[in-house]
Design an enzyme around this catalytic site. Structure first.
Site, PDB file in Angstrom:
ATOM      1  N   ARG A  48       0.822  -1.216   0.000  1.00 24.10           N
ATOM      2  CA  ARG A  48       0.000   0.000   0.000  1.00 24.10           C
ATOM      3  C   ARG A  48       0.855   1.264   0.000  1.00 24.10           C
ATOM      4  NH1 ARG A  48      -4.879  -1.695  -0.521  1.00 24.10           N
ATOM      5  NH2 ARG A  48      -5.282  -3.758   0.304  1.00 24.10           N
ATOM      6  N   HIS A  92      -4.764 -16.834 -10.332  1.00 26.16           N
ATOM      7  CA  HIS A  92      -5.153 -16.445  -8.976  1.00 26.16           C
ATOM      8  C   HIS A  92      -6.490 -17.119  -8.735  1.00 26.16           C
ATOM      9  CE1 HIS A  92      -2.687 -12.435  -8.675  1.00 26.16           C
ATOM     10  NE2 HIS A  92      -1.941 -13.511  -8.504  1.00 26.16           N
ATOM     11  N   HIS A 126     -13.193 -10.831  -3.105  1.00 26.72           N
ATOM     12  CA  HIS A 126     -12.832 -12.249  -3.092  1.00 26.72           C
ATOM     13  C   HIS A 126     -13.587 -12.988  -1.988  1.00 26.72           C
ATOM     14  CE1 HIS A 126      -8.634 -11.303  -4.987  1.00 26.72           C
ATOM     15  NE2 HIS A 126      -9.606 -10.624  -5.563  1.00 26.72           N
ATOM     16  N   ASP A 178     -15.010  -7.115  -7.618  1.00 24.94           N
ATOM     17  CA  ASP A 178     -13.713  -7.519  -7.071  1.00 24.94           C
ATOM     18  C   ASP A 178     -13.738  -7.688  -5.552  1.00 24.94           C
ATOM     19  OD1 ASP A 178     -11.090  -8.184  -6.680  1.00 24.94           O
ATOM     20  OD2 ASP A 178     -10.262  -6.249  -7.290  1.00 24.94           O
ATOM     21  N   HIS A 193     -11.727 -12.103 -10.658  1.00 21.90           N
ATOM     22  CA  HIS A 193     -11.770 -10.930 -11.537  1.00 21.90           C
ATOM     23  C   HIS A 193     -12.413 -11.256 -12.890  1.00 21.90           C
ATOM     24  CE1 HIS A 193      -8.069  -9.053  -9.282  1.00 21.90           C
ATOM     25  NE2 HIS A 193      -9.092  -9.293  -8.494  1.00 21.90           N
ATOM     26  N   TYR A 214      -0.208  -2.576  -4.888  1.00 24.83           N
ATOM     27  CA  TYR A 214      -1.482  -2.102  -5.450  1.00 24.83           C
ATOM     28  C   TYR A 214      -1.432  -0.622  -5.834  1.00 24.83           C
ATOM     29  CZ  TYR A 214      -3.548  -6.273  -3.334  1.00 24.83           C
ATOM     30  OH  TYR A 214      -3.854  -7.551  -2.988  1.00 24.83           O
ATOM     31  N   HIS A 243       4.013 -10.177  -6.649  1.00 22.47           N
ATOM     32  CA  HIS A 243       2.963  -9.190  -6.947  1.00 22.47           C
ATOM     33  C   HIS A 243       3.502  -7.784  -6.702  1.00 22.47           C
ATOM     34  CE1 HIS A 243      -0.962  -7.385  -7.276  1.00 22.47           C
ATOM     35  NE2 HIS A 243      -1.597  -8.542  -7.279  1.00 22.47           N
ATOM     36  N   GLU A 248      -5.857 -16.126  -3.104  1.00 20.72           N
ATOM     37  CA  GLU A 248      -5.939 -14.768  -2.530  1.00 20.72           C
ATOM     38  C   GLU A 248      -7.278 -14.629  -1.836  1.00 20.72           C
ATOM     39  OE1 GLU A 248      -5.577 -12.764  -6.370  1.00 20.72           O
ATOM     40  OE2 GLU A 248      -3.650 -12.000  -5.682  1.00 20.72           O
ATOM     41  N   HIS A 257      -1.177  -5.163 -11.608  1.00 20.35           N
ATOM     42  CA  HIS A 257      -2.464  -4.658 -12.083  1.00 20.35           C
ATOM     43  C   HIS A 257      -2.159  -3.599 -13.131  1.00 20.35           C
ATOM     44  CE1 HIS A 257      -4.634  -5.775  -8.051  1.00 20.35           C
ATOM     45  NE2 HIS A 257      -3.992  -6.791  -8.597  1.00 20.35           N
ATOM     46  N   GLU A 294      -2.405  -8.800 -14.891  1.00 22.07           N
ATOM     47  CA  GLU A 294      -3.498  -9.503 -14.234  1.00 22.07           C
ATOM     48  C   GLU A 294      -4.830  -9.123 -14.883  1.00 22.07           C
ATOM     49  OE1 GLU A 294      -3.342  -9.447  -9.988  1.00 22.07           O
ATOM     50  OE2 GLU A 294      -5.366 -10.277  -9.766  1.00 22.07           O
ATOM     51  N   ASP A 314      -7.089 -14.250 -12.971  1.00 19.98           N
ATOM     52  CA  ASP A 314      -7.692 -14.212 -11.634  1.00 19.98           C
ATOM     53  C   ASP A 314      -9.155 -14.638 -11.774  1.00 19.98           C
ATOM     54  OD1 ASP A 314      -9.171 -13.174  -9.331  1.00 19.98           O
ATOM     55  OD2 ASP A 314      -7.303 -12.166  -8.768  1.00 19.98           O
TER      56      ASP A 314
HETATM   57 ZN    ZN Z   1      -9.024  -8.894  -6.584  1.00 20.82          ZN
HETATM   58 FE    FE Z   2      -5.538 -11.389  -8.076  1.00 27.73          FE
HETATM   59 FE    FE Z   3      -3.768  -8.741  -7.917  1.00 27.23          FE
END
Ligand code: ZN
Ligand code: FE
Ligand code: FE
Length: 276
Positions: A37, A211, A226, A224, A179, A70, A67, A256, A107, A142, A176
């Protein structure tokens, strides 16, 4: 055998992640290359990385799926934010070579009302800047749920990015399941059809990692959120088809889902038992 793991904390270093993965029955894992973050990164311990590499080789681990944070947005409307994304990705790709021949997933970004076309151009520009011919890392785009102004909500948008990348040999896609489902692809009732479409638009060889997440929302919701495996709108029967599909079954699967380690251990066991 299914290659599967989950996101792990990198706070205790590389070997520690390998040991944690093994302790929950995993033979791959994901980790954030830097604060997810914020964006700050600590120095790489080259010895620790080398020990992990040997340790994973001995145990037959699959490829890791690192990864990016974000907070990176390669197609921000703010030049300084795009520059931060470029620098962080360039630095991450140097760092990834301490654990060579793995995947670096990110992303694509959010175009913040500049339009998907403009976003696609900016994302490709960053990739053309940071990719190097000699790197062993494959960079994965992704698939995104399409919430807000996310780029990568369709296979066509991902293909448009890759089409503009000069060193496209270093590019792949991470699928994913939450997603893709939220983006409107019906992987529950027509997994074959979705993967045929992926092949037609992107080429199935671009598909490098999965994912594996259930979704709290119905197909096409663009949310989105999960869910744990089997408890959402995708459901356990669809996951059985996913882990057995010839186009997916040999890829690294990364959980995830909203879980602690014991929950991941359980999902890993459940999914391993589903593979025939
Ligand atoms: Zn997600
Ligand atoms: Fe993902
Ligand atoms: Fe991701």
């Amino acid at each position: 055998m299914l290659t599967i793991g989950c996101h792990l904390s990198s706070s205790k270093g590389f070997l520690s992640m390998g040991r944690t993965a093994s302790s929950i029955g995993a033979d791959t894992f994901a980790f954030f290359t830097r604060n997810p973050r914020g964006g700050s990164a600590k120095a790489i311990d080259a010895d620790d990385a080398a020990v992990l590499n040997a340790w994973m080789r001995e145990r037959g681990f699959g490829k890791l799926v690192a990864h990016a944070p974000y907070t990176l947005n390669c197609c921000s409307d703010k030049p300084h934010a795009r520059e931060f994304a470029r620098q962080a990705m360039a630095d991450d790709l140097v760092r990834m070579e301490f654990t060579p021949h793995n995947y670096y997933n990110f992303h694509p970004g959010s175009h913040v009302k500049q339009g998907a076309e403009a976003g696609i151009e900016m994302i490709a520009a960053v990739l053309n800047d940071v990719l190097a011919p000699e790197q062993t890392t494959t960079v994965l785009l992704e698939t995104m749920a399409g919430k807000g102004t996310e780029v990568g909500r369709s296979f066509e948008e991902l293909a448009a990015i890759i089409d503009r990348v000069e060193l496209a040999d270093h590019m792949g896609v991470c699928f994913d399941t939450c997603h893709v489902h939220d983006a409107g692809y019906d992987i529950v009732n027509d997994l074959d059809g979705v993967l045929e479409e992926f092949d037609r638009v992107l080429g199935i060889d671009r598909l490098k990692a999965v994912h594996i997440n259930d979704s709290k929302n119905p197909c096409g919701a663009h949310k989105d959120r999960h869910e744990t495996i089997g408890a959402g709108h995708i459901g356990i029967e669809a996951f059985e088809r996913i882990v057995n599909h010839p186009a997916l079954r040999d890829l690294p699967f990364i959980l995830e889902t909203p879980n602690e380690l014991d929950g991941y251990a359980n999902e890993i066991e459940v999914l391993r038992n589903l593979q025939r």
